[in-house]
Design a protein around this motif. Structure first.
Motif, PDB file in Angstrom:
ATOM      1  N   GLY A  68       0.735  -1.139   0.289  1.00 13.75           N
ATOM      2  CA  GLY A  68      -0.022   0.061   0.084  1.00 13.75           C
ATOM      3  C   GLY A  68       0.865   1.347  -0.006  1.00 13.75           C
ATOM      4  N   THR A  69       1.897   1.273   0.800  1.00  7.92           N
ATOM      5  CA  THR A  69       2.853   2.345   0.723  1.00  7.92           C
ATOM      6  C   THR A  69       3.812   2.432  -0.531  1.00  7.92           C
ATOM      7  N   TYR A  70       3.923   1.434  -1.275  1.00  8.79           N
ATOM      8  CA  TYR A  70       4.714   1.622  -2.607  1.00  8.79           C
ATOM      9  C   TYR A  70       3.623   2.142  -3.590  1.00  8.79           C
TER      10      TYR A  70
ATOM     11  N   PRO B  81       9.264   3.298 -13.300  1.00 12.22           N
ATOM     12  CA  PRO B  81       9.398   2.035 -13.418  1.00 12.22           C
ATOM     13  C   PRO B  81      10.094   1.276 -12.147  1.00 12.22           C
ATOM     14  N   PHE B  82      10.710   1.863 -11.416  1.00 13.58           N
ATOM     15  CA  PHE B  82      11.252   1.512 -10.182  1.00 13.58           C
ATOM     16  C   PHE B  82      10.127   1.380  -9.106  1.00 13.58           C
ATOM     17  N   THR B  83       9.430   2.319  -8.825  1.00 20.82           N
ATOM     18  CA  THR B  83       8.327   2.205  -7.782  1.00 20.82           C
ATOM     19  C   THR B  83       7.168   1.201  -8.176  1.00 20.82           C
ATOM     20  N   LEU B  84       7.081   0.830  -9.820  1.00 26.53           N
ATOM     21  CA  LEU B  84       6.152  -0.037 -10.306  1.00 26.53           C
ATOM     22  C   LEU B  84       6.747  -1.403  -9.865  1.00 26.53           C
ATOM     23  N   SER B  85       8.190  -1.593 -10.011  1.00 28.54           N
ATOM     24  CA  SER B  85       8.539  -2.955  -9.856  1.00 28.54           C
ATOM     25  C   SER B  85       8.499  -3.109  -8.077  1.00 28.54           C
ATOM     26  N   LEU B  86       8.661  -2.149  -7.435  1.00 27.47           N
ATOM     27  CA  LEU B  86       8.546  -2.301  -5.969  1.00 27.47           C
ATOM     28  C   LEU B  86       7.102  -2.807  -5.645  1.00 27.47           C
ATOM     29  N   VAL B  87       6.070  -2.536  -6.249  1.00 27.95           N
ATOM     30  CA  VAL B  87       4.766  -2.752  -6.201  1.00 27.95           C
ATOM     31  C   VAL B  87       4.502  -4.295  -6.582  1.00 27.95           C
ATOM     32  N   VAL B  88       5.049  -4.755  -7.796  1.00 28.00           N
ATOM     33  CA  VAL B  88       5.052  -6.083  -8.191  1.00 28.00           C
ATOM     34  C   VAL B  88       5.748  -6.812  -7.409  1.00 28.00           C
ATOM     35  N   PHE B  89       6.994  -6.487  -6.902  1.00 21.40           N
ATOM     36  CA  PHE B  89       7.750  -7.345  -5.976  1.00 21.40           C
ATOM     37  C   PHE B  89       6.994  -7.448  -4.557  1.00 21.40           C
ATOM     38  N   CYS B  90       6.252  -6.715  -4.065  1.00 26.99           N
ATOM     39  CA  CYS B  90       5.344  -6.927  -2.837  1.00 26.99           C
ATOM     40  C   CYS B  90       4.134  -7.683  -3.013  1.00 26.99           C
ATOM     41  N   VAL B  91       3.716  -7.422  -4.327  1.00 23.41           N
ATOM     42  CA  VAL B  91       2.390  -8.198  -4.635  1.00 23.41           C
ATOM     43  C   VAL B  91       2.961  -9.584  -4.862  1.00 23.41           C
ATOM     44  N   ALA B  92       3.831  -9.836  -5.478  1.00 18.85           N
ATOM     45  CA  ALA B  92       4.386 -11.418  -5.642  1.00 18.85           C
ATOM     46  C   ALA B  92       4.637 -12.074  -4.331  1.00 18.85           C
ATOM     47  N   LEU B  93       5.412 -11.090  -3.472  1.00 17.80           N
ATOM     48  CA  LEU B  93       5.725 -11.761  -2.207  1.00 17.80           C
ATOM     49  C   LEU B  93       4.343 -12.065  -1.436  1.00 17.80           C
TER      50      LEU B  93
ATOM     51  N   ASN C 121       6.139 -21.429  -5.695  1.00 18.56           N
ATOM     52  CA  ASN C 121       7.577 -21.123  -6.477  1.00 18.56           C
ATOM     53  C   ASN C 121       7.466 -20.232  -7.705  1.00 18.56           C
ATOM     54  N   LEU C 122       6.327 -20.256  -8.330  1.00 14.74           N
ATOM     55  CA  LEU C 122       6.024 -19.302  -9.498  1.00 14.74           C
ATOM     56  C   LEU C 122       6.020 -17.692  -9.065  1.00 14.74           C
ATOM     57  N   PHE C 123       5.237 -17.710  -7.656  1.00 18.61           N
ATOM     58  CA  PHE C 123       5.322 -16.352  -7.042  1.00 18.61           C
ATOM     59  C   PHE C 123       6.800 -15.758  -6.699  1.00 18.61           C
ATOM     60  N   ALA C 124       7.601 -16.781  -6.063  1.00 16.80           N
ATOM     61  CA  ALA C 124       9.029 -16.319  -5.799  1.00 16.80           C
ATOM     62  C   ALA C 124       9.658 -16.187  -7.088  1.00 16.80           C
ATOM     63  N   ALA C 125       9.542 -17.013  -7.969  1.00 12.55           N
ATOM     64  CA  ALA C 125      10.369 -16.598  -9.313  1.00 12.55           C
ATOM     65  C   ALA C 125       9.694 -15.194  -9.762  1.00 12.55           C
ATOM     66  N   VAL C 126       8.597 -14.985  -9.625  1.00 13.39           N
ATOM     67  CA  VAL C 126       8.322 -13.745 -10.373  1.00 13.39           C
ATOM     68  C   VAL C 126       9.141 -12.410  -9.428  1.00 13.39           C
ATOM     69  N   ALA C 127       9.039 -12.693  -8.279  1.00 12.40           N
ATOM     70  CA  ALA C 127       9.980 -11.837  -7.242  1.00 12.40           C
ATOM     71  C   ALA C 127      11.378 -11.677  -7.498  1.00 12.40           C
ATOM     72  N   VAL C 128      11.842 -12.804  -7.913  1.00 12.82           N
ATOM     73  CA  VAL C 128      13.457 -12.747  -8.237  1.00 12.82           C
ATOM     74  C   VAL C 128      13.555 -11.871  -9.430  1.00 12.82           C
ATOM     75  N   VAL C 129      12.720 -12.439 -10.434  1.00 11.03           N
ATOM     76  CA  VAL C 129      12.868 -11.658 -11.933  1.00 11.03           C
ATOM     77  C   VAL C 129      12.797 -10.143 -11.740  1.00 11.03           C
TER      78      VAL C 129
END
Length: 79
Positions: free
Chosen positions: A9-11, A21-33, A63-71
């Protein structure tokens, strides 16, 4: 999970104020986690009506969601 929801929510509010793009990737990373945390919970299959089987969707979804976070992290480190 509560901390990940608060962090996402903060991101998200930061992305609304400063869309890049950086803040969008932070949002995607948090959602994936967050999705990883939800799907790796042993109660998730029972709540959604799945029987615990060794080959169900809940064996590969975390494992799919962890892979998305790593990507996402790899993408950010290459930029």
């Amino acid at each position: 999970m509560v901390t990940l929801v608060a962090l996402a929510g903060t991101y998200l509010s930061l992305y609304r104020r400063l869309p890049n793009p950086f803040t969008l990737s932070l949002v995607v990373f948090c959602v994936a986690l967050l999705l990883y945390a939800l799907t790796s919970n042993p109660l998730a299959p029972a709540v959604l009506g799945f029987r615990p089987t060794p080959f169900g969707p809940f064996t590969f979804l975390p494992n799919l969601f962890a892979a998305v976070a790593v990507v996402v992290l790899l993408y950010q480190s290459q930029r």
